[in-house]
Design a protein around this motif. Structure first.
Motif, PDB file in Angstrom:
ATOM      1  N   VAL A  60      56.134  41.040  41.675  1.00 30.49           N
ATOM      2  CA  VAL A  60      57.621  40.377  41.855  1.00 30.49           C
ATOM      3  C   VAL A  60      58.635  40.852  41.109  1.00 30.49           C
ATOM      4  N   ASP A  61      58.260  41.804  39.995  1.00 29.49           N
ATOM      5  CA  ASP A  61      59.360  42.698  39.503  1.00 29.49           C
ATOM      6  C   ASP A  61      59.583  43.905  40.302  1.00 29.49           C
ATOM      7  N   GLY A  62      58.736  43.994  41.302  1.00 29.51           N
ATOM      8  CA  GLY A  62      59.399  45.257  42.098  1.00 29.51           C
ATOM      9  C   GLY A  62      58.192  46.534  41.802  1.00 29.51           C
ATOM     10  N   GLN A  63      57.243  46.469  40.898  1.00 26.62           N
ATOM     11  CA  GLN A  63      56.632  47.853  40.657  1.00 26.62           C
ATOM     12  C   GLN A  63      55.566  47.906  41.789  1.00 26.62           C
ATOM     13  N   SER A  64      55.539  49.335  41.742  1.00 27.77           N
ATOM     14  CA  SER A  64      54.768  50.109  42.701  1.00 27.77           C
ATOM     15  C   SER A  64      53.274  49.718  42.651  1.00 27.77           C
ATOM     16  N   ALA A  65      52.478  49.627  43.939  1.00 24.62           N
ATOM     17  CA  ALA A  65      51.204  49.332  44.045  1.00 24.62           C
ATOM     18  C   ALA A  65      50.305  50.163  42.940  1.00 24.62           C
ATOM     19  N   ASP A  66      50.579  51.391  43.071  1.00 21.03           N
ATOM     20  CA  ASP A  66      49.866  52.498  42.515  1.00 21.03           C
ATOM     21  C   ASP A  66      50.010  51.947  40.860  1.00 21.03           C
ATOM     22  N   TYR A  67      51.204  51.502  40.353  1.00 18.30           N
ATOM     23  CA  TYR A  67      51.356  51.442  39.156  1.00 18.30           C
ATOM     24  C   TYR A  67      50.637  49.920  38.783  1.00 18.30           C
ATOM     25  N   ILE A  68      50.477  49.210  39.393  1.00 20.76           N
ATOM     26  CA  ILE A  68      50.022  47.643  39.467  1.00 20.76           C
ATOM     27  C   ILE A  68      48.686  47.909  39.139  1.00 20.76           C
ATOM     28  N   ARG A  69      47.953  48.714  40.048  1.00 23.14           N
ATOM     29  CA  ARG A  69      46.414  48.976  40.015  1.00 23.14           C
ATOM     30  C   ARG A  69      46.312  49.777  38.784  1.00 23.14           C
ATOM     31  N   ASP A  70      47.016  50.590  38.359  1.00 20.44           N
ATOM     32  CA  ASP A  70      46.652  51.445  37.146  1.00 20.44           C
ATOM     33  C   ASP A  70      46.658  50.596  35.968  1.00 20.44           C
ATOM     34  N   VAL A  71      47.776  49.890  35.914  1.00 23.84           N
ATOM     35  CA  VAL A  71      47.747  48.860  34.587  1.00 23.84           C
ATOM     36  C   VAL A  71      46.748  47.731  34.530  1.00 23.84           C
ATOM     37  N   LEU A  72      46.570  47.379  35.850  1.00 24.71           N
ATOM     38  CA  LEU A  72      45.365  46.162  35.646  1.00 24.71           C
ATOM     39  C   LEU A  72      44.093  46.753  35.642  1.00 24.71           C
ATOM     40  N   SER A  73      43.858  47.872  36.299  1.00 26.87           N
ATOM     41  CA  SER A  73      42.371  48.537  36.071  1.00 26.87           C
ATOM     42  C   SER A  73      42.170  49.109  34.532  1.00 26.87           C
ATOM     43  N   GLU A  74      43.214  49.390  33.843  1.00 27.83           N
ATOM     44  CA  GLU A  74      43.020  49.823  32.492  1.00 27.83           C
ATOM     45  C   GLU A  74      42.742  48.697  31.581  1.00 27.83           C
ATOM     46  N   SER A  95      29.985  39.601  31.988  1.00 24.88           N
ATOM     47  CA  SER A  95      30.975  40.491  31.940  1.00 24.88           C
ATOM     48  C   SER A  95      31.126  41.174  33.434  1.00 24.88           C
ATOM     49  N   LYS A  96      30.170  41.491  34.017  1.00 24.56           N
ATOM     50  CA  LYS A  96      30.191  41.893  35.334  1.00 24.56           C
ATOM     51  C   LYS A  96      30.815  40.958  36.049  1.00 24.56           C
ATOM     52  N   GLN A  97      30.474  39.624  36.187  1.00 25.84           N
ATOM     53  CA  GLN A  97      30.892  38.385  37.066  1.00 25.84           C
ATOM     54  C   GLN A  97      32.591  38.416  36.710  1.00 25.84           C
ATOM     55  N   GLU A  98      32.966  38.475  35.544  1.00 22.88           N
ATOM     56  CA  GLU A  98      34.273  38.568  35.216  1.00 22.88           C
ATOM     57  C   GLU A  98      35.060  39.844  35.718  1.00 22.88           C
ATOM     58  N   VAL A  99      34.595  41.054  35.603  1.00 23.67           N
ATOM     59  CA  VAL A  99      35.046  42.059  36.200  1.00 23.67           C
ATOM     60  C   VAL A  99      35.146  41.933  37.599  1.00 23.67           C
ATOM     61  N   LYS A 100      34.308  41.334  38.441  1.00 18.74           N
ATOM     62  CA  LYS A 100      34.344  41.180  39.824  1.00 18.74           C
ATOM     63  C   LYS A 100      35.584  40.225  40.101  1.00 18.74           C
ATOM     64  N   VAL A 101      35.638  39.159  39.452  1.00 17.44           N
ATOM     65  CA  VAL A 101      36.775  38.363  39.840  1.00 17.44           C
ATOM     66  C   VAL A 101      37.951  39.038  39.540  1.00 17.44           C
ATOM     67  N   LYS A 102      38.363  39.712  38.457  1.00 19.45           N
ATOM     68  CA  LYS A 102      39.595  40.466  38.168  1.00 19.45           C
ATOM     69  C   LYS A 102      39.916  41.630  39.362  1.00 19.45           C
ATOM     70  N   GLN A 103      38.826  42.127  39.766  1.00 20.96           N
ATOM     71  CA  GLN A 103      38.999  43.151  40.952  1.00 20.96           C
ATOM     72  C   GLN A 103      39.405  42.510  42.102  1.00 20.96           C
ATOM     73  N   MET A 104      38.839  41.084  42.433  1.00 20.53           N
ATOM     74  CA  MET A 104      39.440  40.398  43.476  1.00 20.53           C
ATOM     75  C   MET A 104      40.892  40.112  43.427  1.00 20.53           C
ATOM     76  N   MET A 105      41.331  39.772  42.260  1.00 24.74           N
ATOM     77  CA  MET A 105      42.725  39.613  41.896  1.00 24.74           C
ATOM     78  C   MET A 105      43.544  40.445  42.327  1.00 24.74           C
ATOM     79  N   ILE A 106      43.134  41.981  41.467  1.00 22.55           N
ATOM     80  CA  ILE A 106      43.887  43.152  42.187  1.00 22.55           C
ATOM     81  C   ILE A 106      44.102  43.362  43.480  1.00 22.55           C
ATOM     82  N   GLU A 107      43.038  43.242  44.228  1.00 21.78           N
ATOM     83  CA  GLU A 107      43.257  43.311  45.684  1.00 21.78           C
ATOM     84  C   GLU A 107      43.928  42.452  46.275  1.00 21.78           C
TER      85      GLU A 107
END
Length: 264
Positions: free
Chosen positions: A117-131, A212-224
């Motif tokens: 919503v704040d207008g950040q780029s897709a690459d930036y959002i992916r990097d922040v959330l992936s980290e 942990s693997k299940q939680e990571v899977k859900v968070k990756q869904m959120m990123i996508e």
């Protein structure tokens, strides 16, 4: 309460107990304080030496994760939520989602949506959330490693306990009856070491890894989902993309429901 952990422990203890009885071994043989001291205290000592204080302090919390059923995110509902958000964003613009952030309870999803919503780029959002996911995985791995190491140390300490018992037994060979009892007691430590290592500690470590693997899977869904909305993809496309994270049966069901809903 995580029923699979409780049921597994009950089956494990019953199997050992009944197995001993069927083999003609009295359960009284397990009443060996020295063996318990060597295995339990020895395992605690080994783990304490192997890991820093900051990680050892987390052990009580890790037991909580193992024995408590974590509140899981419903992936099907998450897909529907992203579909609704995508439809709203296409009609009223991305800023229309700003009001939705206050309705989100999950901190990870809330942060990602706010960045979009704040207008950040897709690459930036992916990097922040992936980290953030990587940092979470590292914390989870360190926790699982504690139980994995405990599972490695316990059987070896069982052998140590047996050796100590045999030393004590062989120091007095005049009474053959007592010698037999002493040798039997010596191997109780080996039994406890193997049992705790392979029925408790290693399975606990695996349970932590699976959660942990299940939680990571859900968070990756959120990123996508967040990035798909940011890129202006159609709700139907987002549903198909995120449905790939689900098992085949659930994937088919949610896509069929989506088609029916749109036809209505």
């Amino acid at each position: 309460m995580d029923l699979t952990t409780i049921i597994g422990l009950i089956i494990g203890f019953v199997a050992i107990g009944v197995g001993m009885v069927l083999k003609g071994v009295s359960l009284v043989a397990l009443a060996n304080p020295a063996a318990f001291l060597i295995i339990i205290a020895g395992t605690i000592a080994s783990v304490t030496i192997a890991f820093p204080t900051s990680e050892i302090k987390k052990v009580p919390k890790l037991f909580g994760v193992v024995f408590k059923e974590q509140k899981a995110v419903n992936q099907a509902e998450l897909i529907r939520l992203f579909s609704d958000w995508a439809q709203l964003a296409r009609k009223e613009g991305l800023l229309a989602l700003e009001a939705k952030t206050s309705e989100v309870d999950d901190p990870f999803l809330k942060n990602g949506l706010s960045l979009a919503v704040d207008g950040q780029s897709a690459d930036y959002i992916r990097d922040v959330l992936s980290e953030e996911i990587e940092a979470m995985e590292e914390r989870h791995q360190s926790g699982a490693a504690i139980f994995s190491q405990a599972g490695t140390y316990a059987p070896t300490l069982g052998v140590l306990g047996a050796v100590l018992g045999l030393i004590a037994a062989l120091s007095n060979m005049n009474d053959t009856v007592e010698l037999g009892r002493a040798i039997s007691a010596a191997f109780v430590a080996t039994l406890l070491g193997i049992f705790t290592g392979y029925v408790l500690w290693h399975p606990f470590a695996n349970k932590l890894k699976r959660k942990s693997k299940q939680e990571v899977k859900v968070k990756q869904m959120m990123i996508e989902g967040i990035l798909s909305i940011l890129e202006g993809e159609a709700p139907r496309v987002i549903e198909q993309k995120l449905a790939s994270y689900l098992p085949a049966g659930e994937r088919k069901k949610i896509l069929e429901e989506s088609v029916v809903g749109r036809d209505e």
